[in-house]
Design a protein around this motif. Structure first.
Motif, PDB file in Angstrom:
ATOM      1  N   ASP A   1      33.453 -69.479 -72.544  1.00 17.98           N
ATOM      2  CA  ASP A   1      32.614 -68.286 -72.452  1.00 17.98           C
ATOM      3  C   ASP A   1      33.346 -67.069 -73.012  1.00 17.98           C
ATOM      4  O   ASP A   1      34.504 -66.815 -72.674  1.00 17.98           O
ATOM      5  CB  ASP A   1      32.247 -68.019 -70.989  1.00 17.98           C
ATOM      6  N   PRO A   2      32.698 -66.301 -73.873  1.00 23.90           N
ATOM      7  CA  PRO A   2      33.349 -65.110 -74.446  1.00 23.90           C
ATOM      8  C   PRO A   2      33.593 -64.046 -73.388  1.00 23.90           C
ATOM      9  O   PRO A   2      32.870 -63.956 -72.392  1.00 23.90           O
ATOM     10  CB  PRO A   2      32.344 -64.627 -75.488  1.00 23.90           C
ATOM     11  N   LEU A   3      34.634 -63.250 -73.605  1.00 28.20           N
ATOM     12  CA  LEU A   3      34.945 -62.159 -72.697  1.00 28.20           C
ATOM     13  C   LEU A   3      34.158 -60.919 -73.085  1.00 28.20           C
ATOM     14  O   LEU A   3      34.051 -60.588 -74.269  1.00 28.20           O
ATOM     15  CB  LEU A   3      36.441 -61.827 -72.756  1.00 28.20           C
ATOM     16  N   LYS A   4      33.623 -60.251 -72.090  1.00 22.89           N
ATOM     17  CA  LYS A   4      32.996 -58.958 -72.312  1.00 22.89           C
ATOM     18  C   LYS A   4      33.877 -57.925 -71.624  1.00 22.89           C
ATOM     19  O   LYS A   4      33.839 -57.743 -70.407  1.00 22.89           O
ATOM     20  CB  LYS A   4      31.575 -58.916 -71.741  1.00 22.89           C
ATOM     21  N   ILE A   5      34.717 -57.265 -72.426  1.00 21.37           N
ATOM     22  CA  ILE A   5      35.667 -56.294 -71.892  1.00 21.37           C
ATOM     23  C   ILE A   5      35.010 -54.920 -71.852  1.00 21.37           C
ATOM     24  O   ILE A   5      34.461 -54.449 -72.842  1.00 21.37           O
ATOM     25  CB  ILE A   5      36.940 -56.248 -72.753  1.00 21.37           C
ATOM     26  N   VAL A   6      35.068 -54.271 -70.700  1.00 20.19           N
ATOM     27  CA  VAL A   6      34.386 -52.983 -70.545  1.00 20.19           C
ATOM     28  C   VAL A   6      35.340 -51.811 -70.327  1.00 20.19           C
ATOM     29  O   VAL A   6      34.963 -50.657 -70.510  1.00 20.19           O
ATOM     30  CB  VAL A   6      33.368 -53.041 -69.387  1.00 20.19           C
ATOM     31  N   ARG A   7      36.592 -52.097 -69.922  1.00 17.85           N
ATOM     32  CA  ARG A   7      37.552 -51.014 -69.772  1.00 17.85           C
ATOM     33  C   ARG A   7      38.965 -51.590 -69.773  1.00 17.85           C
ATOM     34  O   ARG A   7      39.152 -52.812 -69.680  1.00 17.85           O
ATOM     35  CB  ARG A   7      37.310 -50.218 -68.484  1.00 17.85           C
ATOM     36  N   ALA A   8      39.935 -50.696 -69.890  1.00 22.69           N
ATOM     37  CA  ALA A   8      41.323 -51.139 -69.907  1.00 22.69           C
ATOM     38  C   ALA A   8      42.217 -50.004 -69.438  1.00 22.69           C
ATOM     39  O   ALA A   8      41.862 -48.820 -69.533  1.00 22.69           O
ATOM     40  CB  ALA A   8      41.726 -51.588 -71.310  1.00 22.69           C
ATOM     41  N   ALA A   9      43.388 -50.361 -68.933  1.00 23.61           N
ATOM     42  CA  ALA A   9      44.371 -49.370 -68.502  1.00 23.61           C
ATOM     43  C   ALA A   9      45.749 -50.009 -68.532  1.00 23.61           C
ATOM     44  O   ALA A   9      45.928 -51.124 -68.017  1.00 23.61           O
ATOM     45  CB  ALA A   9      44.055 -48.850 -67.100  1.00 23.61           C
ATOM     46  N   GLY A  10      46.693 -49.315 -69.136  1.00 25.90           N
ATOM     47  CA  GLY A  10      48.040 -49.866 -69.223  1.00 25.90           C
ATOM     48  C   GLY A  10      48.059 -51.165 -70.002  1.00 25.90           C
ATOM     49  O   GLY A  10      47.580 -51.235 -71.126  1.00 25.90           O
ATOM     50  N   CYS A  11      48.568 -52.219 -69.391  1.00 23.04           N
ATOM     51  CA  CYS A  11      48.642 -53.519 -70.074  1.00 23.04           C
ATOM     52  C   CYS A  11      47.526 -54.463 -69.633  1.00 23.04           C
ATOM     53  O   CYS A  11      47.571 -55.660 -69.938  1.00 23.04           O
ATOM     54  CB  CYS A  11      49.998 -54.170 -69.827  1.00 23.04           C
ATOM     55  N   TYR A  12      46.529 -53.944 -68.931  1.00 26.21           N
ATOM     56  CA  TYR A  12      45.457 -54.797 -68.430  1.00 26.21           C
ATOM     57  C   TYR A  12      44.103 -54.425 -69.029  1.00 26.21           C
ATOM     58  O   TYR A  12      43.834 -53.265 -69.359  1.00 26.21           O
ATOM     59  CB  TYR A  12      45.353 -54.693 -66.899  1.00 26.21           C
TER      60      TYR A  12
END
Length: 287
Positions: A15-26
């Motif tokens: 299943d593809p990832l749906k990335i909605v936010r990020a911070a630092g190394c995550y």
């Protein structure tokens, strides 16, 4: 008749990832799951770094335009950047992306040398525009690629661990010479076929091709061979520059203080992915 032809292969096996936010190394998906970001090659100091965000907001509240107009920051940034390089590398060309920087570098080299032939390393990737796909075995030798052009010459990656010449069979010094001699043979071939070499195009430490660290002295010998054939030498630092090698600001410096490319291209890490990119060129009798 309507045909369904896939235009892009899937990046994910499941299943593809749906990335909605990020911070630092995550990075975080839409369900709040957290992922350690081990693949991103843009955010040099981490995602959403507060100083970067603050600087971006401040600038966007004042001016956001291209570089056709005069502005002090263009000169100030160029001065600050060139202060981090050997003195001979002192002319900046600001462009829109790492791909554009590499494309411009080819044009500069061909204009200077009057030659077309490019020597590249196997498995290399230098950008997604047509001129760079042509010199990127990572692209032209894979599905969908159009194969190798007659003016492109591919040298083996100087990988002493699992490459053509390894430290199991030779000393590291012997490996270095053998890999450099492979480039010399390509210089001789290009000279015989087309009158010379335009440019040796290589990352200072191969990234997409497997995170390969070159043996000591490799670039010194290769640069010598290429320049003897009338060509110029480029260090692609788009992915490996700005201190990412740990010990030095630029990866080519790990090969020795006397190693100075004719052109250096930079990219993604500039401004944590928010600045324009550039080609940095020597101005001396050789270019």
């Amino acid at each position: 008749m309507v045909m369904r032809i896939p235009s892009c292969k899937l990046f994910f096996r499941s299943d593809p990832l749906k990335i909605v936010r990020a911070a630092g190394c995550y990075m975080y998906d839409e369900k709040g799951c957290r992922y350690l970001d081990c693949i991103n090659n843009v955010c040099h100091v981490g995602h959403c770094h507060p100083q970067v965000v603050s600087a971006a907001v401040e600038q966007m509240s004042v001016l956001n335009t291209n570089s056709r107009f005069l502005h002090d920051n263009l000169v100030l940034y160029a001065e600050r950047l060139t202060s981090l390089f050997p003195e001979k590398l002192n002319v900046c060309f600001f462009v829109n992306s790492g791909s554009e920087a590499n494309d411009l570098a080819i044009r500069l080299a061909r204009t200077h040398t009057g030659k077309k032939d490019v020597i590249t390393l196997d498995h290399a990737y230098h950008g997604h525009v047509t001129s760079l796909i042509d010199i990127s075995p990572y692209k032209f030798n894979h599905p969908g690629g159009e194969g190798q052009r007659d003016w492109v010459h591919v040298a083996p990656v100087p990988d002493v661990y699992r490459g053509k010449y390894t430290d199991k069979d030779f000393t590291v010094e012997e490996c270095t010479k053998k890999y450099a001699d492979e480039v010399k043979q390509l210089c001789d071939k290009a000279t015989k076929l087309h009158g010379g070499v335009s440019i040796f195009f290589a990352e200072s430490m191969q990234s997409c091709g497997g995170q390969i660290v070159y043996p000591p002295g490799y670039l010194r010998q290769v640069y010598s061979h290429v320049r003897a054939a009338g060509g110029v030498c480029l260090a692609d630092e788009v992915q490996v520059g700005f201190g990412r090698v740990g010990s030095h600001m630029w990866a080519f410096q790990t090969q020795g203080d006397d190693i100075v490319p004719d052109i250096v291209t930079l990219g993604k890490p500039m401004g944590n992915g928010h600045l324009c990119q550039l080609s940095l060129q020597q101005v001396n009798p050789t270019i």
